[in-house]
Scaffold this motif. Structure first.
Motif, PDB file in Angstrom:
ATOM      1  N   VAL A 195       0.820  -1.159   0.040  1.00 60.53           N
ATOM      2  CA  VAL A 195      -0.493  -0.212   0.143  1.00 60.53           C
ATOM      3  C   VAL A 195       1.407   1.364   0.027  1.00 60.53           C
ATOM      4  O   VAL A 195       1.786   0.848   0.706  1.00 60.53           O
ATOM      5  N   VAL A 196       0.533   2.430  -0.443  1.00 59.56           N
ATOM      6  CA  VAL A 196       0.795   3.656  -0.899  1.00 59.56           C
ATOM      7  C   VAL A 196      -0.019   4.369   0.050  1.00 59.56           C
ATOM      8  O   VAL A 196      -0.517   4.901  -0.434  1.00 59.56           O
ATOM      9  N   ALA A 197       0.525   5.803   1.017  1.00 62.88           N
ATOM     10  CA  ALA A 197       0.594   7.102   1.471  1.00 62.88           C
ATOM     11  C   ALA A 197       0.686   7.744  -0.166  1.00 62.88           C
ATOM     12  O   ALA A 197       1.874   8.031   0.491  1.00 62.88           O
ATOM     13  N   ARG A 198      -0.194   8.249   0.388  1.00 66.94           N
ATOM     14  CA  ARG A 198       0.005   9.938  -0.301  1.00 66.94           C
ATOM     15  C   ARG A 198      -0.196  11.405   0.400  1.00 66.94           C
ATOM     16  O   ARG A 198      -1.278  11.412   0.459  1.00 66.94           O
ATOM     17  N   GLY A 234      -4.425  21.982   3.034  1.00 61.43           N
ATOM     18  CA  GLY A 234      -6.129  22.138   1.824  1.00 61.43           C
ATOM     19  C   GLY A 234      -5.739  21.984   0.662  1.00 61.43           C
ATOM     20  O   GLY A 234      -6.680  23.003  -0.126  1.00 61.43           O
ATOM     21  N   GLN A 235      -5.141  21.239   0.144  1.00 64.22           N
ATOM     22  CA  GLN A 235      -5.130  20.527  -1.081  1.00 64.22           C
ATOM     23  C   GLN A 235      -6.721  20.428  -0.942  1.00 64.22           C
ATOM     24  O   GLN A 235      -6.731  18.475  -1.107  1.00 64.22           O
ATOM     25  N   THR A 236      -7.050  20.374  -1.886  1.00 65.16           N
ATOM     26  CA  THR A 236      -8.449  20.101  -1.936  1.00 65.16           C
ATOM     27  C   THR A 236      -8.790  19.586  -3.180  1.00 65.16           C
ATOM     28  O   THR A 236     -10.448  18.721  -3.557  1.00 65.16           O
ATOM     29  N   ALA A 237      -8.331  19.291  -3.619  1.00 66.21           N
ATOM     30  CA  ALA A 237      -8.071  18.394  -5.163  1.00 66.21           C
ATOM     31  C   ALA A 237      -8.104  17.277  -5.143  1.00 66.21           C
ATOM     32  O   ALA A 237      -8.140  16.029  -5.871  1.00 66.21           O
ATOM     33  N   GLY A 290     -12.132   7.757  -0.050  1.00 69.75           N
ATOM     34  CA  GLY A 290     -11.425   8.799   0.122  1.00 69.75           C
ATOM     35  C   GLY A 290     -10.310   9.370   1.140  1.00 69.75           C
ATOM     36  O   GLY A 290     -10.267   8.595   1.626  1.00 69.75           O
ATOM     37  N   PRO A 291     -10.024  10.422   1.017  1.00 70.89           N
ATOM     38  CA  PRO A 291      -8.932  10.870   1.816  1.00 70.89           C
ATOM     39  C   PRO A 291      -9.566  11.443   3.501  1.00 70.89           C
ATOM     40  O   PRO A 291     -10.331  10.774   3.751  1.00 70.89           O
ATOM     41  N   VAL A 292      -7.964  10.691   4.257  1.00 67.01           N
ATOM     42  CA  VAL A 292      -8.593  11.238   5.575  1.00 67.01           C
ATOM     43  C   VAL A 292      -7.235  11.880   5.756  1.00 67.01           C
ATOM     44  O   VAL A 292      -6.175  12.719   5.583  1.00 67.01           O
ATOM     45  N   GLY A 306      -5.592  19.306   8.151  1.00 69.69           N
ATOM     46  CA  GLY A 306      -5.672  20.123   6.705  1.00 69.69           C
ATOM     47  C   GLY A 306      -4.738  19.234   6.091  1.00 69.69           C
ATOM     48  O   GLY A 306      -4.853  19.833   4.425  1.00 69.69           O
ATOM     49  N   ARG A 307      -3.829  18.421   6.286  1.00 72.21           N
ATOM     50  CA  ARG A 307      -3.222  17.403   5.084  1.00 72.21           C
ATOM     51  C   ARG A 307      -4.185  16.134   5.046  1.00 72.21           C
ATOM     52  O   ARG A 307      -4.496  15.532   5.798  1.00 72.21           O
ATOM     53  N   PRO A 308      -4.526  16.695   3.747  1.00 76.65           N
ATOM     54  CA  PRO A 308      -5.097  14.791   2.934  1.00 76.65           C
ATOM     55  C   PRO A 308      -4.288  13.996   2.478  1.00 76.65           C
ATOM     56  O   PRO A 308      -3.091  14.152   2.075  1.00 76.65           O
ATOM     57  N   VAL A 309      -4.710  12.580   3.203  1.00 79.03           N
ATOM     58  CA  VAL A 309      -3.922  11.704   2.532  1.00 79.03           C
ATOM     59  C   VAL A 309      -4.895  10.559   2.465  1.00 79.03           C
ATOM     60  O   VAL A 309      -5.982  10.245   2.734  1.00 79.03           O
TER      61      VAL A 309
END
Length: 295
Positions: free
Chosen positions: A44-47, A52-55, A82-84, A88-91
């Motif tokens: 698994v890769v986490a990004r 605040g990166q809404t994209a 979806g992102p976690v 404020g950072r989306p993962v």
């Protein structure tokens, strides 16, 4: 890899994995740039995105749509749709690809042709904004003086006006948005698109201009490689009257990105950032300018 950069991101990673009920023991850095990639147990890769990166919220949906359309793309984990968000950072979490290399221009072109031919999905992709974050990067360019920043803002305004007056081109399509070989992973059997942060709708020429600029400005794509790219796609974007505007916008974008990095680490990036700026001012003759990639 700087431990100073990795340590706070590891804390974000651990909290995101806990929220997603994923193991994080032995997590290892793959790459830290604008986004940070970590390898987790179970392939698994986490990004981790920027604050605040809404994209990031739409990237897994874009990947699933491409898969449904038969376009090879990196796959998000079904268990984490979806992102976690952590501080404020989306993962986001993805299946790790088999061993792979970056794609060539000729390998990228057929996938772009397929992408541009797809019907627009029922996703909130938004319209391409080629000027996103440029004003902020100019304002934050700490290695520049006030007059240099003023001139860059003036150049930005000129290009915004030129973009608004672009001539008619190819029909509006779904764009990758950051179409280069680093966002194509080629395995022993398949070439996969990845990184859908800038996927949107707009002129297909924008995706094609990335390789054209790599050829004509950076000098990193040879004449033969560029000819193969155009043949594989079926068009040469440099023949379009609007290409010089797209080229100039892309050159400004990558210069402002270099200036952003120079503000954070002048010792590593100031020389390249200011060389790019001097090229745009006409101080180093005609293109190609042999710009060096930075990250």
């Amino acid at each position: 890899m700087s431990g100073d950069r990795a340590a706070p991101l590891r804390a974000v990673l651990l909290r995101a994995c806990a929220a997603a009920s994923l193991p994080a023991a032995g997590a290892a850095v793959i790459r830290i740039g604008e986004n940070a990639l970590w390898r987790l147990p179970g392939r698994v890769v986490a990004r981790i995105g920027r604050p605040g990166q809404t994209a990031a919220a739409r990237e897994p949906a874009v990947a699933r749509w491409l898969d449904d359309c038969g376009v090879p793309a990196v796959r998000p984990l079904v268990a984490v749709p979806g992102p976690v968000e952590v501080d404020g950072r989306p993962v986001t979490f993805w299946h790790e690809l088999p061993p792979h290399r970056a794609g060539t221009a000729a390998e990228l072109a057929p996938l772009l042709r397929r992408l541009h031919g797809l019907p627009t999905p029922d996703l909130a992709l938004g319209r391409l904004d080629p000027f996103v974050r440029l004003a902020a990067r100019i304002d934050g360019a700490a290695t520049l003086g006030a007059e240099q920043r003023r001139r860059l803002h003036g150049r930005l305004a000129e290009l915004e006006a030129a973009w608004a007056g672009l001539p008619a081109g190819r029909p509006t399509a779904v764009l990758h948005g950051d179409a280069w070989g680093g966002n194509l992973a080629v395995t022993a059997t398949t070439a996969y698109l990845l990184d859908f942060e800038r996927t949107s709708t707009g002129p297909p020429e924008w995706d094609l201009a990335s390789t054209a600029v790599a050829h004509g400005t950076f000098g990193t794509v040879t004449d033969r490689e560029y000819a193969a790219f155009c043949a594989a796609y079926g068009a040469d974007v440099t023949d379009w009257p609007g290409y010089p505007v797209l080229r100039d916008v892309r050159e400004l974008r990558v210069t402002c990105y270099a200036l952003q990095l120079a503000a954070a680490d002048p010792a590593r990036h100031r020389a390249q950032a200011h060389y790019r700026l001097a090229c745009l001012r006409g101080e180093h003759g005609p293109r190609p300018w042999a710009w060096t990639a930075i990250s």
